[in-house]
Design an enzyme around this catalytic site. Structure first.
Site, short mmCIF file in Angstrom:
data_model
loop_
_atom_site.label_atom_id
_atom_site.label_comp_id
_atom_site.label_asym_id
_atom_site.label_seq_id
_atom_site.Cartn_x
_atom_site.Cartn_y
_atom_site.Cartn_z
CE LYS A 151 -4.31 -1.82 1.80
NZ LYS A 151 -5.35 -1.77 2.80
CE LYS A 166 -5.95 -6.89 -0.76
NZ LYS A 166 -6.87 -6.72 0.33
CE LYS A 201 -13.24 -2.37 0.40
NZ LYS A 201 -12.98 -1.98 1.76
N1 AQP Z 1 -9.31 -10.05 -3.01
C1 AQP Z 1 -9.72 -10.58 -1.86
N2 AQP Z 1 -9.95 -11.92 -1.78
C2 AQP Z 1 -10.38 -12.48 -0.62
N3 AQP Z 1 -10.61 -11.76 0.50
C3 AQP Z 1 -10.39 -10.43 0.45
N4 AQP Z 1 -10.52 -9.44 1.37
C4 AQP Z 1 -10.17 -8.26 0.81
N5 AQP Z 1 -9.82 -8.44 -0.47
C5 AQP Z 1 -9.94 -9.77 -0.72
C6 AQP Z 1 -10.98 -9.65 2.73
O1 AQP Z 1 -12.03 -8.73 3.00
C7 AQP Z 1 -12.01 -8.39 4.37
C8 AQP Z 1 -12.23 -6.92 4.54
O2 AQP Z 1 -11.20 -6.22 3.88
P1 AQP Z 1 -10.96 -4.66 4.13
O3 AQP Z 1 -11.80 -3.85 3.24
O4 AQP Z 1 -11.10 -4.34 5.53
O5 AQP Z 1 -9.45 -4.48 3.81
P2 AQP Z 1 -8.62 -4.92 2.63
O6 AQP Z 1 -8.18 -6.32 2.79
O7 AQP Z 1 -7.53 -3.93 2.54
O8 AQP Z 1 -9.65 -4.84 1.40
P3 AQP Z 1 -9.51 -4.00 0.11
O9 AQP Z 1 -10.70 -4.18 -0.71
O10 AQP Z 1 -8.21 -4.32 -0.50
O11 AQP Z 1 -9.59 -2.55 0.66
P4 AQP Z 1 -8.56 -1.34 0.48
O12 AQP Z 1 -8.17 -1.36 -0.95
O13 AQP Z 1 -9.32 -0.15 0.87
O14 AQP Z 1 -7.43 -1.62 1.39
C9 AQP Z 1 -10.68 -8.89 4.93
O15 AQP Z 1 -10.91 -10.03 5.74
C10 AQP Z 1 -9.89 -9.29 3.73
O16 AQP Z 1 -9.07 -10.41 3.98
#
Ligand code: AQP
Length: 337
Positions: A116, A199, A202
């Site tokens: 990130k 992965k 968002k």
């Molecule tokens: N691509 C993914 N595949 C499986 N699980 C996923 N999770 C996120 N992306 C994937 C799971 O979703 C839960 C909540 O995630 P989050 O929004 O709190 O944080 P994150 O993992 O950082 O998700 P994003 O979408 O990538 O958000 P941003 O880009 O804002 O940081 C977690 O349990 C995660 O494992």
């Protein structure tokens, strides 16, 4: 007090909607775990300002959107505590103590921070992005969670949480439950449709991420344009064919079939047929989901009441944990009166 094992998990209110990976990797399990577990689910808004902080009104709205989407996904406020992290000052209170127990090198090894911060660029790497896995550890340890349902991407953070719990317990005496990760086999890591080495997230470009608020036409277009490979053979091979295997995993997770069964069904049919079927399965889930989310968002007062009830339940546990941890560290209790 429930004698069921306890589960805790959180999701960030980043973006205007959760993405498909959040649902398949985590939230789908949250819904299933409501009955067998004493369940606590949290919209982690404190984490949502670790990158570029959103406009205040946008953050408030996104927090309500995620809460509405969690309810639309099947969370039931009578069977779980659904709450907003910033409603409980206990989260940063415990986080500070854990930060003081975390090694600088240990925090520097977190791959999500590396990913990130590289994407954010050198001028936007705040200390909050560096320390957020420690706040996440506090989120979990506050509730004495036995299990934490997460996607594969969060495994390293959960390991840090376990280490911090063990370190605190060893130094100050038994205080925290050491939690286990609960990672689904099938959809542990949904990949970016345009870059299947990363992965789905968002914070990545839109074309590779399916938002559950995307209209059907957008979902279909994104899936039809998903990067695959050129050998033309439908086969589940995450190493050799990550893009295609990702599509098989999405289809399998949404329909409840195994990836092998989906691969067999589409073998010999070409990628177009598979992409069409994946798009159909995603749309069939996303359309009613979006409609239900919107209904809930149309009544923000009721949504806020649900979140207030959830915070009350969460506070009953979190305040006890913080009081215990603070007493063990040696902070002088505030005199009453
Ligand atoms: N691509 C993914 N595949 C499986 N699980 C996923 N999770 C996120 N992306 C994937 C799971 O979703 C839960 C909540 O995630 P989050 O929004 O709190 O944080 P994150 O993992 O950082 O998700 P994003 O979408 O990538 O958000 P941003 O880009 O804002 O940081 C977690 O349990 C995660 O494992």
């Amino acid at each position: 007090m429930s004698n069921k094992p306890r589960v805790l998990s959180g999701i960030q209110p980043t973006g205007e909607s959760m993405q498909l990976g959040n649902y398949l990797g985590a939230v789908q399990n949250w819904v299933q775990m409501q009955d067998g577990y004493d369940a606590y689910y949290c919209v982690v808004d404190l984490h949502a300002i670790t990158l570029e902080p959103p406009e205040p009104e946008a953050l408030r709205q996104r927090t309500r959107i995620v809460a509405a989407q969690l309810l639309a996904a099947g969370l039931d406020p009578d069977r779980c505590a659904l709450f907003v992290q910033s409603h409980l000052p206990e989260h940063p209170q415990l986080s500070w103590v854990l930060e003081c127990l975390t090694g600088f090198g240990e925090a520097s090894r977190m791959t999500q921070f590396k990913d990130k911060s590289t994407r954010a660029g050198a001028d936007r790497q705040g200390v909050g992005l560096f320390t957020y896995p420690i706040l996440q550890a506090a989120d979990i340890l506050l509730y004495q969670a036995d299990q934490v349902p997460i996607g594969e991407d969060q495994r390293q953070h959960l390991e840090l949480t376990r280490n911090l719990a063990q370190r605190f317990n060893a130094r100050y005496g038994d205080t925290f439950v050491v939690p286990e990760a609960f990672i689904p086999k099938a959809a542990a890591k949904i990949l970016d449709l345009q870059d299947p080495t990363a992965k789905m997230s968002k914070s990545r470009p839109d074309a590779g991420t399916i938002y559950l608020s995307d209209p059907a036409s957008v979902i279909t277009r994104k899936i039809k344009r998903a990067v695959t490979d050129t050998d033309g053979e439908v086969r589940y091979d995450p190493e050799g064919k990550p893009g295609l295997s990702n599509l098989l995993a999405i289809h399998a997770a949404l329909t409840g079939a195994s990836v092998e069964a989906v691969a067999k069904e589409f073998s010999g049919q070409g990628y177009g047929a598979l992409k069409g079927a994946v798009a159909e399965a995603v749309v069939a889930f996303a359309e009613p989901f979006a409609a239900r989310s919107q209904e809930l968002l149309d009544d923000p007062a009721e949504l806020d009441r649900i979140l207030a009830r959830g915070a009350e339940r969460a506070r009953a546990v979190a305040s006890v944990t913080v009081a215990d941890a603070y007493a063990k560290v040696g902070f002088l209790p505030a005199a009453v009166g």
